[in-house]
Design a protein around this motif. Structure first.
Motif, short mmCIF file in Angstrom:
data_model
loop_
_atom_site.label_atom_id
_atom_site.label_comp_id
_atom_site.label_asym_id
_atom_site.label_seq_id
_atom_site.Cartn_x
_atom_site.Cartn_y
_atom_site.Cartn_z
N LEU A 171 0.82 -1.22 0.00
CA LEU A 171 0.00 0.00 0.00
C LEU A 171 0.86 1.27 0.00
N LEU A 172 1.97 1.25 0.74
CA LEU A 172 2.86 2.41 0.77
C LEU A 172 3.48 2.67 -0.61
N LEU A 173 3.99 1.61 -1.25
CA LEU A 173 4.58 1.78 -2.58
C LEU A 173 3.53 2.19 -3.60
N GLN A 174 2.33 1.64 -3.47
CA GLN A 174 1.26 2.03 -4.39
C GLN A 174 0.91 3.51 -4.21
N ARG A 197 1.75 2.95 -12.73
CA ARG A 197 0.30 2.91 -12.60
C ARG A 197 -0.08 2.32 -11.25
N PRO A 198 -1.07 2.90 -10.56
CA PRO A 198 -1.45 2.36 -9.24
C PRO A 198 -1.95 0.93 -9.29
N SER A 199 -2.61 0.54 -10.40
CA SER A 199 -3.09 -0.82 -10.55
C SER A 199 -2.62 -1.37 -11.88
N VAL A 200 -2.53 -2.67 -11.95
CA VAL A 200 -2.02 -3.35 -13.15
C VAL A 200 -3.16 -3.56 -14.14
N SER A 201 -2.89 -3.38 -15.41
CA SER A 201 -3.90 -3.57 -16.45
C SER A 201 -4.19 -5.06 -16.62
N PRO A 202 -5.28 -5.42 -17.30
CA PRO A 202 -5.60 -6.85 -17.50
C PRO A 202 -4.52 -7.62 -18.24
N ASP A 203 -3.73 -6.93 -19.09
CA ASP A 203 -2.66 -7.63 -19.82
C ASP A 203 -1.53 -8.05 -18.90
N ALA A 210 1.59 -6.89 -18.25
CA ALA A 210 2.90 -7.04 -18.88
C ALA A 210 4.01 -7.01 -17.82
N PHE A 211 5.19 -7.50 -18.21
CA PHE A 211 6.30 -7.59 -17.25
C PHE A 211 6.64 -6.22 -16.67
N GLY A 212 6.58 -5.17 -17.50
CA GLY A 212 6.92 -3.84 -17.01
C GLY A 212 6.00 -3.36 -15.91
N GLU A 213 4.73 -3.74 -15.97
CA GLU A 213 3.77 -3.32 -14.95
C GLU A 213 3.91 -4.13 -13.67
N ARG A 252 -4.42 -8.52 -4.73
CA ARG A 252 -5.56 -7.71 -4.34
C ARG A 252 -5.20 -6.22 -4.32
N ILE A 253 -4.00 -5.89 -3.86
CA ILE A 253 -3.60 -4.48 -3.76
C ILE A 253 -3.48 -3.86 -5.15
N PHE A 254 -2.85 -4.59 -6.08
CA PHE A 254 -2.57 -4.03 -7.41
C PHE A 254 -3.59 -4.49 -8.46
N ASN A 255 -4.69 -5.09 -8.01
CA ASN A 255 -5.77 -5.49 -8.91
C ASN A 255 -5.27 -6.42 -10.02
N ILE A 256 -4.50 -7.42 -9.63
CA ILE A 256 -3.97 -8.40 -10.58
C ILE A 256 -4.88 -9.62 -10.56
N HIS A 257 -5.41 -10.01 -11.70
CA HIS A 257 -6.32 -11.14 -11.77
C HIS A 257 -5.54 -12.42 -12.04
N GLY A 258 -4.85 -12.87 -11.01
CA GLY A 258 -4.06 -14.09 -11.13
C GLY A 258 -4.60 -15.19 -10.24
N VAL A 259 -3.71 -16.08 -9.82
CA VAL A 259 -4.10 -17.21 -8.99
C VAL A 259 -4.63 -16.74 -7.64
N GLY A 260 -3.96 -15.76 -7.04
CA GLY A 260 -4.42 -15.25 -5.75
C GLY A 260 -5.81 -14.67 -5.82
N TYR A 261 -6.09 -13.95 -6.89
CA TYR A 261 -7.43 -13.36 -7.08
C TYR A 261 -8.48 -14.45 -7.22
N GLN A 262 -8.21 -15.48 -8.01
CA GLN A 262 -9.18 -16.56 -8.21
C GLN A 262 -9.39 -17.37 -6.92
N LEU A 263 -8.32 -17.59 -6.16
CA LEU A 263 -8.46 -18.29 -4.88
C LEU A 263 -9.31 -17.47 -3.91
N TYR A 264 -9.06 -16.18 -3.88
CA TYR A 264 -9.84 -15.31 -2.99
C TYR A 264 -11.32 -15.35 -3.36
N GLN A 265 -11.61 -15.24 -4.66
CA GLN A 265 -13.00 -15.29 -5.11
C GLN A 265 -13.62 -16.65 -4.82
#
Length: 307
Positions: free
Chosen positions: A148-151, A162-168, A170-173, A252-265
Motif C-alpha cells: 500500500l505504501l509503494l502504491q 500505474r497504481p493498478s495493473v492492467s488486464p494484460d 505485462a512484465f513492465g507493470e 488484491r492491492i494491485f488489482n492483478i487477476h491471477g491465482v491469488g485473485y481466483q483463490l480469494y474469489q
C-alpha cells in the motif's frame, strides 16, 4: 541419477494424493456452497436439492473425492458454480501469476544473493550492519503495508507507475508488485547467504585454495560461493510455490487477476471446485520445485551423488 529421479517421482504419488485429499476435506467443511449460489436469500429445498445433484454435492465426501480424482487424471478440473470451466480460469490466471513470480524470483535471487555476498565478505563492517538493519525492517513490516505504501507513493503521489495493473499484466507493470511480493523473501535470502558465506569462509577447503595462490575471485566464485548457495537454493526452490500461492495480498492491492485473485474469489463464494483445482496445481508446483532443488545440489557441490 535416473533411478533417483524415478524413485522421487514415485514418492510424489502418495504425497500428491494425501495433499489433495486433505485440501478436498478442508474445502468441503468451509460451509454450504449451495447457500452462496442463492445470494442473500436462502435456497428453497427443491432448488437446493437440484443444485446439489447437478454439482454432485449430494454424494458422500469420499465419493466426491474419488470422482474428482478420476476426472483430474483426464485433465478435467471440474466446473465452477458460474458454469465456467476451472481450466479456463487457470488459463487466464496462471500466466499472470507466473510472470509475477518470475519477477519476484529475479529480485529475490539477484539482489538477495548480491547483498548476501557483500555482507558476508564484509562481516562486521558498516555496510554489513546497514543491510542487516534494512532486512530486519523489511521482515518486520507486513506485505500489505509495504504494498500500500509503494502504491501510494510511486503510483498516486509521484505517478511513476500505474497504481493498478492492467488486464494484460505485462512484465513492465509487474516490477513494483513483484518487488512487494519478493520483499520478505529477499531479506531472508540476503541473511541466509550472508550467514552461509561467513561460515564457509573459515572452512579448510577455502584456506587450502588461498594457500595454493588461487586468485581471490576464483576462490569466491568456484569454491566459497558454490557451496554457500546450497541452503539458499533450497529456500528459493520451496519459495516458488509459496510465492505463487501467497500472492493473494499483492494481487488484491494491485488489482492483478491471477491465482491469488481466483483463490480469494473461490473462498469468498465457497466455490469448492475452483479452490481445490487451483490448490492441486500449486501442490504439483511445490513437488516439481523440490525435485529440481534436489537435482541442483549435485551441480553446486560435485561431492553430492545420487544412487
Amino acid at each position: 541419477m535416473g533411478r533417483y529421479v524415478v524413485r522421487r517421482l514415485l514418492q510424489m504419488v502418495p504425497v500428491f494424493v494425501g495433499s489433495t485429499l486433505l485440501i478436498f476435506l478442508m474445502v468441503n467443511v468451509m460451509g454450504d456452497p449451495v447457500a452462496g449460489l442463492c445470494g442473500e436469500r436462502a435456497c428453497d429445498p427443491a432448488t437446493a436439492a437440484q443444485l446439489k445433484r447437478e454439482f454432485g454435492l449430494d454424494k458422500p465426501v469420499w465419493q466426491q473425492y474419488l470422482t474428482y480424482m478420476g476426472h483430474l487424471f483426464t485433465g478435467d478440473f471440474g466446473t465452477a458454480f458460474n458454469g465456467q470451466k476451472v481450466t479456463e480460469l487457470m488459463g487466464t490466471a496462471f500466466p499472470v501469476t507466473i510472470r509475477l513470480t518470475v519477477v519476484a524470483i529475479l529480485f529475490e535471487t539477484v539482489i538477495g544473493i548480491a547483498l548476501g555476498v557483500v555482507t558476508g565478505l564484509k562481516r562486521g563492517r558498516p555496510v554489513d550492519t546497514t543491510v542487516l538493519l534494512l532486512t530486519l525492517v523489511v521482515i518486520s513490516v507486513p506485505t500489505f503495508v509495504t504494498g500500500l505504501l509503494l502504491q501510494l507513493l510511486l503510483g498516486v503521489k509521484w505517478a511513476w507507475v500505474r497504481p493498478s495493473v492492467s488486464p494484460d499484466a505485462a512484465f513492465g507493470e509487474l516490477i513494483v508488485p513483484g518487488l512487494v511480493l519478493a520483499s520478505v523473501s529477499l531479506a531472508y535470502v540476503t541473511r541466509l547467504t550472508r550467514t552461509s558465506l561467513a561460515e564457509n569462509k573459515r572452512a579448510d577447503y577455502v584456506r587450502t585454495a588461498v594457500a595454493k595462490g588461487l586468485p581471490r575471485r576464483r576462490v569466491i566464485t568456484r569454491h566459497l560461493l558454490r557451496n554457500s548457495l546450497i541452503p539458499v537454493v533450497t529456500f528459493i526452490g520451496t519459495d516458488i510455490g509459496a510465492l505463487m500461492g501467497g500472492a493473494i495480498v499483492t494481487e488484491r492491492i494491485f488489482n492483478i487477476h491471477g491465482v491469488g485473485y481466483q483463490l480469494y474469489q473461490g473462498i469468498l463464494r465457497q466455490n469448492t471446485q475452483t479452490v481445490v483445482g487451483f490448490v492441486t496445481v500449486l501442490v504439483l508446483v511445490f513437488l516439481a520445485a523440490n525435485l529440481l532443488v534436489d537435482l541442483l545440489y549435485a551441480v553446486l557441490d560435485p561431492r553430492i551423488r545420487y544412487a
